[in-house]
Design an enzyme around this catalytic site. Structure first.
Site, mmCIF file in Angstrom:
data_model
loop_
_atom_site.group_PDB
_atom_site.id
_atom_site.type_symbol
_atom_site.label_atom_id
_atom_site.label_comp_id
_atom_site.label_asym_id
_atom_site.label_seq_id
_atom_site.Cartn_x
_atom_site.Cartn_y
_atom_site.Cartn_z
ATOM 1 N N HIS A 1 -0.506 4.844 7.135
ATOM 2 C CA HIS A 1 0.076 5.418 5.918
ATOM 3 C C HIS A 1 0.410 6.898 6.107
ATOM 4 O O HIS A 1 -0.225 7.570 6.928
ATOM 5 C CB HIS A 1 -0.899 5.237 4.747
ATOM 6 C CG HIS A 1 -1.295 3.814 4.549
ATOM 7 N ND1 HIS A 1 -2.509 3.315 4.983
ATOM 8 C CD2 HIS A 1 -0.621 2.771 4.018
ATOM 9 C CE1 HIS A 1 -2.567 2.020 4.709
ATOM 10 N NE2 HIS A 1 -1.431 1.659 4.134
ATOM 11 N N SER B 1 0.812 -1.223 0.000
ATOM 12 C CA SER B 1 0.000 0.000 0.000
ATOM 13 C C SER B 1 0.843 1.269 0.000
ATOM 14 O O SER B 1 0.352 2.326 -0.364
ATOM 15 C CB SER B 1 -0.931 0.015 1.212
ATOM 16 O OG SER B 1 -0.190 -0.105 2.400
ATOM 17 N N ASP C 1 -3.428 8.053 8.260
ATOM 18 C CA ASP C 1 -4.489 7.223 8.836
ATOM 19 C C ASP C 1 -3.973 6.254 9.901
ATOM 20 O O ASP C 1 -4.604 5.242 10.170
ATOM 21 C CB ASP C 1 -5.216 6.452 7.724
ATOM 22 C CG ASP C 1 -4.283 5.514 6.951
ATOM 23 O OD1 ASP C 1 -3.108 5.396 7.337
ATOM 24 O OD2 ASP C 1 -4.742 4.904 5.970
#
Ligand SMILES: *[C@@H]1O[C@H](CO)[C@@H](O)[C@H](O)[C@H]1NC(C)=O
Ligand SMILES: *[C@@H]1O[C@H](CO)[C@@H](O)[C@H](O)[C@H]1NC(C)=O
Ligand SMILES: *[C@@H]1O[C@H](CO)[C@@H](O)[C@H](O)[C@H]1NC(C)=O
Ligand SMILES: *[C@@H]1O[C@H](CO)[C@@H](O)[C@H](O)[C@H]1NC(C)=O
Ligand SMILES: *[C@@H]1O[C@H](CO)[C@@H](O)[C@H](O)[C@H]1NC(C)=O
Length: 387
Positions: A356, A44, A353
Site C-alpha cells: 500500500h 484496501s 508497507d
C-alpha cells in the site's frame, strides 16, 4: 452540457467572435456538479475501516502520520479516497459496517481490504474476502432501501440526520477502485494461457454490477483502473530470493515486474472498453474512466525528481532474502525476533508497507487525478457528472 454546446453553436452563426472564447471556456470548465453524496466501492486501496471493524483492528504504526492512531486504513495516513472526499467538500467516508462514531449523511464506503470482483475460493484467513464487489453492491442496495424507510415515516426522527436524503442518490458520485486483488489471483493461480479468458470474465462481472447500480439509480460513475501491480515492492525480486536468474525483459527500467504489469494493462484495456460501451447504453449516466495505472506509474518513474526515495523501498516491513514480515507483524528469523517499525520519514516513501502507498504518495496521486488529467473524458472530479 449537450444543450449548452447547441446554444453556442447557434451563437457561432450569430456572433462568430464571441463564440470562440466562450466555447473554449465552456469545454474546459462546465459547472461543478454539486454532488450530494459519495459512495465508494473497492479494496484496501480505499477501505476506510471495513476490515478493521469486521475482523481485527490495525495497530500502530498504521495511521501514525495523519490520524496519529490506527483508523482502519492500510497506510500511515490518508488514502486517495480521503483526498477525494476532502476535495469535494465531504467529510471522510465512514465504512458501511462500522458501528462506532460514524455518519452516513454524505455517503458511505463499501470498500473492504482484500476484496475482489470475482468470488475467490479462499477463506478470509487465506486472504479471501467475504466482501466481493457483488456483496458491496448488495450492501449499498440494502443501505439505500432501509434508510429510505426513515423518510417515509410521518414523524421526524433523529436517525435521518445521519443518512442521505432519498433524492441524494441520483445526485451522488459513485467511485470505484477494485480489480487489483483479482489480478493478483490471476498472477498467482492461473497459467498464463488462461489469463485472457479470466480477465474478460472479471471485467464482465464488474460490468454487471455497474449496470445493477445504474438500475438502483446511480448516475455518475468515477472508475479507477487498476495500478501497476508489478511495481509493488513485495513483487520485486530485490525483496525476494536474492539470486534469481531473471530472463531478459523480466523487469522494466523502474524494477517493476513486466508480466504482472501487463496483466494489469490487459484488465485496464478491457475495463476501458466496457466503460465506453456502458456510456453509449446509458445516455442518462456519466461514466469516467480514470487511468490510475498511469498516475501511479508516473510517480514511480519520477520518484527521485518528485522528492521520494527509490520506489522499491518500503517504509514499514521486513522483506529480505525471501522472508516477509509485514508491517506491525512479528516473526523469528534465524533466531532473531523481527518487529518491523516504520521508517524515519514516511513522507519520503512511495510504499508504506510493500503493498500500500504512503499518505504522501496518495496525496501526490490524488492531486494529479482530481483535475481530470488522467480521466477519459478529461473532466475533473467536480465536473464528472457531465460526461
Ligand atoms: C461472474 O459472471 C459469471 C458469468 O459470466 C457468473 O456465473 C458469476 O456468478 C459471476 N460472479 C460474480 C462474483 O459476479
Ligand atoms: C475450492 O477449494 C477446495 C479446497 O481447496 C477444493 O476442493 C475445490 O475443488 C475448490 N473449488 C473450486 C471451484 O475451485
Ligand atoms: C426495499 O426492498 C423491499 C423488498 O425487496 C421492497 O419491497 C421495497 O419496495 C424496497 N424499498 C425501497 C424504498 O426501495
Ligand atoms: C546465482 O545462481 C547461479 C545459478 O544457481 C549461480 O551459478 C551463481 O553463482 C549465483 N550467483 C551468486 C552471486 O550467488
Ligand atoms: C492537474 O494537476 C497537476 C498537479 O497539480 C498538474 O501537474 C497538471 O498540469 C494539472 N492538469 C490539468 C489538466 O489541469
Amino acid at each position: 452540457m449537450k444543450m449548452r454546446f447547441l446554444a453556442h453553436f447557434v451563437a457561432l452563426i450569430l456572433f462568430p467572435c464571441w463564440f470562440v472564447s466562450v466555447r473554449a471556456e465552456e469545454i474546459k470548465s462546465p459547472q461543478p456538479c454539486d454532488f450530494k453524496a459519495l459512495f465508494n466501492f473497492g479494496d484496501s486501496n480505499s477501505d476506510t475501516g471495513c476490515m478493521a471493524s469486521a475482523f481485527y483492528p490495525e495497530i500502530l504504526p498504521y495511521g501514525e502520520t495523519f490520524f496519529h492512531e490506527p483508523v482502519g486504513r492500510a497506510s500511515d495516513g490518508r488514502l486517495i479516497i480521503d483526498f477525494i472526499a476532502q476535495h469535494l467538500g465531504f467529510p471522510f467516508l465512514s465504512a458501511y459496517i462500522d458501528s462506532i462514531g460514524t455518519s452516513y449523511r454524505h455517503g458511505a464506503n463499501f470498500a473492504a481490504g482484500s476484496s475482489t470482483i470475482m468470488r475467490q475460493n479462499r477463506t478470509v484467513f487465506q486472504g479471501g474476502t467475504p466482501f466481493t464487489f457483488e456483496i458491496q453492491v448488495a450492501q449499498f442496495n440494502q443501505f439505500k432501501n432501509r434508510t429510505a424507510k426513515f423518510f417515509n415515516q410521518e414523524k421526524e426522527n433523529s436517525f435521518t440526520k445521519d443518512i442521505p436524503r432519498p433524492e441524494d442518490y441520483a445526485k451522488a458520485i459513485y467511485t470505484f477502485d477494485i480489480g487489483q486483488n483479482d489480478i493478483a489471483a490471476v498472477i498467482s493461480q492461473s497459467g498464463m494461457e488462461y489469463s485472457h479468458a479470466v480477465i474478460s470474465e472479471i471485467v464482465d462481472n464488474f460490468t454487471s454490477q455497474v449496470q445493477y447500480l445504474h438500475e438502483l439509480g446511480a448516475r455518475t460513475f468515477w472508475i479507477h483502473n487498476t495500478g501497476p501491480i508489478g511495481c509493488l515492492p513485495v513483487a520485486m525480486p530485490v525483496h525476494n530470493a536474492k539470486n534469481q536468474s531473471l530472463v531478459a525483459g523480466y523487469l522494466d527500467l523502474n524494477g517493476c515486474v513486466n508480466y504482472q504489469n501487463d496483466m494489469a494493462r490487459e484488465f485496464n484495456k478491457k475495463l476501458k472498453n466496457t466503460v465506453v460501451k456502458l456510456r453509449s447504453h446509458y445516455p442518462d449516466a456519466s461514466l469516467i474512466y480514470v487511468d490510475m495505472f498511469s498516475a501511479k506509474y508516473e510517480l514511480i518513474s519520477n520518484a527521485n525528481k518528485e522528492g521520494f526515495v527509490d520506489p522499491s523501498k518500503i517504509c514499514c516491513g521486513y522483506h529480505e532474502n525471501g522472508h516477509h514480515v509485514y508491517c506491525s507483524n512479528r516473526a523469528i528469523i534465524n533466531g532473531k525476533e523481527i518487529v518491523p517499525g516504520s521508517c524515519d520519514d514516511p513522507s519520503k516513501y512511495i510504499s508504506w508497507d510493500g503493498v500500500h502507498y504512503t499518505e504522501a504518495a496518495n496525496y501526490w496521486i490524488a492531486n494529479r487525478i482530481v483535475n481530470g488529467s488522467f480521466s477519459d473524458p478529461p473532466l475533473s472530479i467536480a465536473q464528472s457528472c457531465h460526461a
